[in-house]
Design an enzyme around this catalytic site. Structure first.
Site, PDB file in Angstrom:
ATOM      1  CG  ASP A 182       9.920  -3.462  -5.065  1.00 64.38           C
ATOM      2  OD1 ASP A 182       9.127  -2.549  -4.769  1.00 64.38           O
ATOM      3  OD2 ASP A 182      11.109  -3.467  -4.727  1.00 64.38           O
ATOM      4  CG  ASP A 189      10.464   7.681  -0.214  1.00 65.55           C
ATOM      5  OD1 ASP A 189      11.586   8.207  -0.097  1.00 65.55           O
ATOM      6  OD2 ASP A 189      10.275   6.521  -0.635  1.00 65.55           O
ATOM      7  CE1 TYR A 241       9.278   6.350  -5.491  1.00 64.01           C
ATOM      8  CE2 TYR A 241       8.660   7.819  -3.685  1.00 64.01           C
ATOM      9  CZ  TYR A 241       8.875   6.542  -4.182  1.00 64.01           C
ATOM     10  OH  TYR A 241       8.646   5.463  -3.379  1.00 64.01           O
ATOM     11  CD  GLU A 285       7.049   1.110   1.846  1.00 63.28           C
ATOM     12  OE1 GLU A 285       8.220   0.729   2.035  1.00 63.28           O
ATOM     13  OE2 GLU A 285       6.715   1.832   0.898  1.00 63.28           O
ATOM     14  NE  ARG A 315       5.255   6.702  -0.057  1.00 63.11           N
ATOM     15  CZ  ARG A 315       6.081   6.282  -1.022  1.00 63.11           C
ATOM     16  NH1 ARG A 315       7.268   5.793  -0.709  1.00 63.11           N
ATOM     17  NH2 ARG A 315       5.722   6.312  -2.278  1.00 63.11           N
ATOM     18  CG  HIS A 356      12.474   7.576  -4.210  1.00 63.83           C
ATOM     19  ND1 HIS A 356      13.011   7.197  -5.397  1.00 63.83           N
ATOM     20  CD2 HIS A 356      11.992   6.444  -3.636  1.00 63.83           C
ATOM     21  CE1 HIS A 356      12.853   5.890  -5.560  1.00 63.83           C
ATOM     22  NE2 HIS A 356      12.240   5.400  -4.503  1.00 63.83           N
ATOM     23  CD1 TRP A 359      12.436   7.620 -11.026  1.00 66.06           C
ATOM     24  CD2 TRP A 359      12.692   5.880  -9.618  1.00 66.06           C
ATOM     25  NE1 TRP A 359      11.197   7.176 -10.673  1.00 66.06           N
ATOM     26  CE2 TRP A 359      11.308   6.118  -9.811  1.00 66.06           C
ATOM     27  CE3 TRP A 359      13.108   4.848  -8.767  1.00 66.06           C
ATOM     28  CZ2 TRP A 359      10.335   5.338  -9.190  1.00 66.06           C
ATOM     29  CZ3 TRP A 359      12.147   4.075  -8.153  1.00 66.06           C
ATOM     30  CH2 TRP A 359      10.770   4.330  -8.364  1.00 66.06           C
ATOM     31  CG  HIS A 394      11.600  -1.272   1.050  1.00 66.90           C
ATOM     32  ND1 HIS A 394      12.421  -1.774   0.066  1.00 66.90           N
ATOM     33  CD2 HIS A 394      10.689  -0.497   0.406  1.00 66.90           C
ATOM     34  CE1 HIS A 394      12.039  -1.312  -1.116  1.00 66.90           C
ATOM     35  NE2 HIS A 394      10.996  -0.533  -0.940  1.00 66.90           N
ATOM     36  NE  ARG A 407      12.040   3.209   4.029  1.00 74.01           N
ATOM     37  CZ  ARG A 407      10.952   2.488   3.779  1.00 74.01           C
ATOM     38  NH1 ARG A 407      10.194   2.083   4.797  1.00 74.01           N
ATOM     39  NH2 ARG A 407      10.597   2.177   2.546  1.00 74.01           N
ATOM     40  CD  GLU A 434      13.306   2.580  -0.402  1.00 73.65           C
ATOM     41  OE1 GLU A 434      12.301   2.706   0.321  1.00 73.65           O
ATOM     42  OE2 GLU A 434      13.318   2.877  -1.596  1.00 73.65           O
ATOM     43  CD  GLU A 480      11.167   5.903   2.594  1.00 70.20           C
ATOM     44  OE1 GLU A 480       9.980   5.958   2.988  1.00 70.20           O
ATOM     45  OE2 GLU A 480      11.540   5.130   1.695  1.00 70.20           O
ATOM     46  CG  HIS A 507       2.648   3.800  -0.563  1.00 67.34           C
ATOM     47  ND1 HIS A 507       3.610   3.761  -1.528  1.00 67.34           N
ATOM     48  CD2 HIS A 507       3.230   3.343   0.568  1.00 67.34           C
ATOM     49  CE1 HIS A 507       4.732   3.286  -1.009  1.00 67.34           C
ATOM     50  NE2 HIS A 507       4.525   3.026   0.253  1.00 67.34           N
TER      51      HIS A 507
HETATM   52  O1  KDG Z   1      12.047  -1.060  -5.970  1.00 61.39           O
HETATM   53  C1  KDG Z   1      12.034   0.264  -5.584  1.00 61.39           C
HETATM   54  C2  KDG Z   1      10.803   0.576  -4.767  1.00 61.39           C
HETATM   55  O2  KDG Z   1      10.564  -0.405  -3.823  1.00 61.39           O
HETATM   56  C3  KDG Z   1      10.955   1.902  -4.068  1.00 61.39           C
HETATM   57  O3  KDG Z   1      11.051   2.909  -5.038  1.00 61.39           O
HETATM   58  C4  KDG Z   1       9.758   2.170  -3.175  1.00 61.39           C
HETATM   59  O4  KDG Z   1      10.896   3.989  -2.150  1.00 61.39           O
HETATM   60  C5  KDG Z   1      10.061   3.109  -2.090  1.00 61.39           C
HETATM   61  C6  KDG Z   1       9.288   2.962  -0.862  1.00 61.39           C
HETATM   62  O5  KDG Z   1       9.584   3.698   0.071  1.00 61.39           O
HETATM   63  O6  KDG Z   1       8.401   2.125  -0.824  1.00 61.39           O
HETATM   64 MG    MG Z   2      11.386   4.710  -0.182  1.00 62.16          MG
END
Ligand code: KDG
Ligand code: MG
Length: 402
Positions: free
Chosen positions: A316, A210, A159, A339, A147, A212, A402, A312, A283, A262, A236, A122
């Site tokens: 997290d 992304d 984001y 990723e 990315r 998002h 979000w 993904h 994903r 994801e 994405e 990233h």
């Molecule tokens: O928990 C949410 C994140 O993992 C997410 O926002 C990250 O979009 C994401 C990504 O592509 O890694």
């Molecule tokens: Mg994503």
């Protein structure tokens, strides 16, 4: 052989992780990731109150049967909480089977299809110049795929823009923090970002972006078209995927490859997008899509339509998920990319692991099982801390994605 005990370990070495540990009457144990960002304790309860009591006494070698028992037996199928809990059990059982067989999970699955797993990192920055520098940094680190996300003029907290250079962690407050969004400003800005990155570094590296879930289908089509000269590896989550028909419209307008999934948790979320060939990369990942047993079904369905995997792998997803994912990626014939967001050094210490990064590729290692452990004493030093993902509103106050 029997499952003797199972327990859930919650730890926060920089961010929260939920780990299931299953112990057998033969001394072999396995672990699985059950982390659901911002909703961690709901999976803890699901496991402790509803799954673990059923597991005790079961034969841990019967991975498929236990998966079906937990999926069909609950009556209430699917959903991120249920499927993350099932994934944790499944991952721990594959870990146990690998340890019993003395084999890495990729060998249990049928053996490696590749030596290394291409990952993307990233790169992000407050503006175009910072993001371009960050891309250069990842190129220097050896990444083949990057990315790129950037702050957008006039938008508060776009984001994907982190505070540090390598560790972006969006779940940052005990209650959701507020961000403000404006799609028009975003659409004006992003093509300039990618033009600058290509002007600076050329076309040797794969670039990803992304969206998002922030665009309508026609806005996503506009962005996909505008980004065609930059030849993205993928765009994405161009639009929310609840209405999968929406992707037909995007497809009619652009050849920019699309990645989705994801937040999917079963093959049923993926089915229409895959069968109608509306995406290029799926994903779904080990922890949120029912573990290795179910992800394999998704990947096999995708393979029929020449759709590749692109799991993904944000922070997290714990190192336990990353370990399992890398075994899966090493095997899966229709692998696309993985990723990879580096975890903090504290997290890496709590979860000693065999996987490693080298010149743009990850290697799962050849330890039996998935090759990731948890240092429970160290984990206990980092108690759970409530942390939520942000929310987004439009400038007029309307609630947004979000
Ligand atoms: O928990 C949410 C994140 O993992 C997410 O926002 C990250 O979009 C994401 C990504 O592509 O890694
Ligand atoms: Mg994503």
């Amino acid at each position: 052989m029997k499952i003797q005990s199972a327990r859930v370990i919650v730890t926060c070495p920089g961010r929260n992780f939920v780990t299931l540990k299953i112990e057998t009457d033969q001394g072999v144990f396995g672990i699985g990731d059950a982390t659901l960002n911002g909703r961690e304790l709901s999976v803890v309860s699901y496991l402790e109150d509803h799954v673990i009591p059923c597991l005790i006494g079961m034969d841990p070698r019967r991975i498929e049967d236990i998966w079906q028992y937990l999926y069909r037996g609950a009556y209430w199928r699917r959903g991120p909480v249920t499927m993350s809990a099932i994934a944790a059990v499944d991952t721990a059982l594959w870990d146990i089977k690998g340890k019993m067989a003395g084999m890495p999970i990729y060998d249990l699955l049928g053996g490696k299809s590749r030596d290394g797993v291409m990952v993307y990192g990233h790169a992000n920055g407050a503006d175009i110049a910072e993001t371009v520098d960050a891309v250069g940094h990842y190129i220097d680190l050896g990444y083949k795929a990057i990315r790129a996300q950037s702050g957008v003029p006039g938008i508060k907290d776009a984001y994907g823009v982190g505070r540090g250079k390598l560790f972006y962690e969006p779940a940052d407050a005990a209650l959701p923090s507020l961000t403000i969004w404006d799609t028009k400003k975003y659409l004006d800005h992003i093509p300039k970002l990618f033009e600058k990155i290509r002007d600076t570094y050329g076309f040797e590296h794969h670039l990803l972006h992304d969206g998002h879930h922030r665009m309508t289908p026609i806005e996503a089509a506009q962005l996909g078209k505008a980004l065609e000269p930059a030849k993205l590896f993928w765009l994405e989550d161009a639009t929310p995927a609840e209405n999968q028909e929406a992707f037909k419209l995007i497809r009619q307008h652009t050849t920019t490859p699309l990645a989705v999934g994801e937040i999917f948790n079963t093959i049923w979320d993926c089915k229409d997008l895959i069968q109608n060939q509306l995406i290029d990369y799926i994903r779904a990942t080990v922890v949120h899509a029912g573990g290795i047993t179910h992800l394999r079904r998704i990947a096999d369905l995708a393979a029929i339509y020449q759709i590749k995997t692109g799991s993904h792998g944000a922070t997290d997803l714990s190192p336990v998920c990353m370990g399992a994912a890398l075994h899966f990626d090493s095997w899966v014939p229709n692998f696309g990319i993985q990723e990879y967001m580096r975890h903090t050094p504290e997290t890496d210490e709590v979860f000693p692991h065999n996987y490693r990064f080298e010149q743009g590729y990850m290697y799962a290692g050849d330890a039996p099982g998935h090759g990731v452990d948890i240092d429970e004493k160290l984990a206990a030093k980092y108690p759970y801390q409530p942390a939520y993902l942000p929310v987004a509103r439009l400038e007029d106050g309307t609630m947004f994605n979000w």
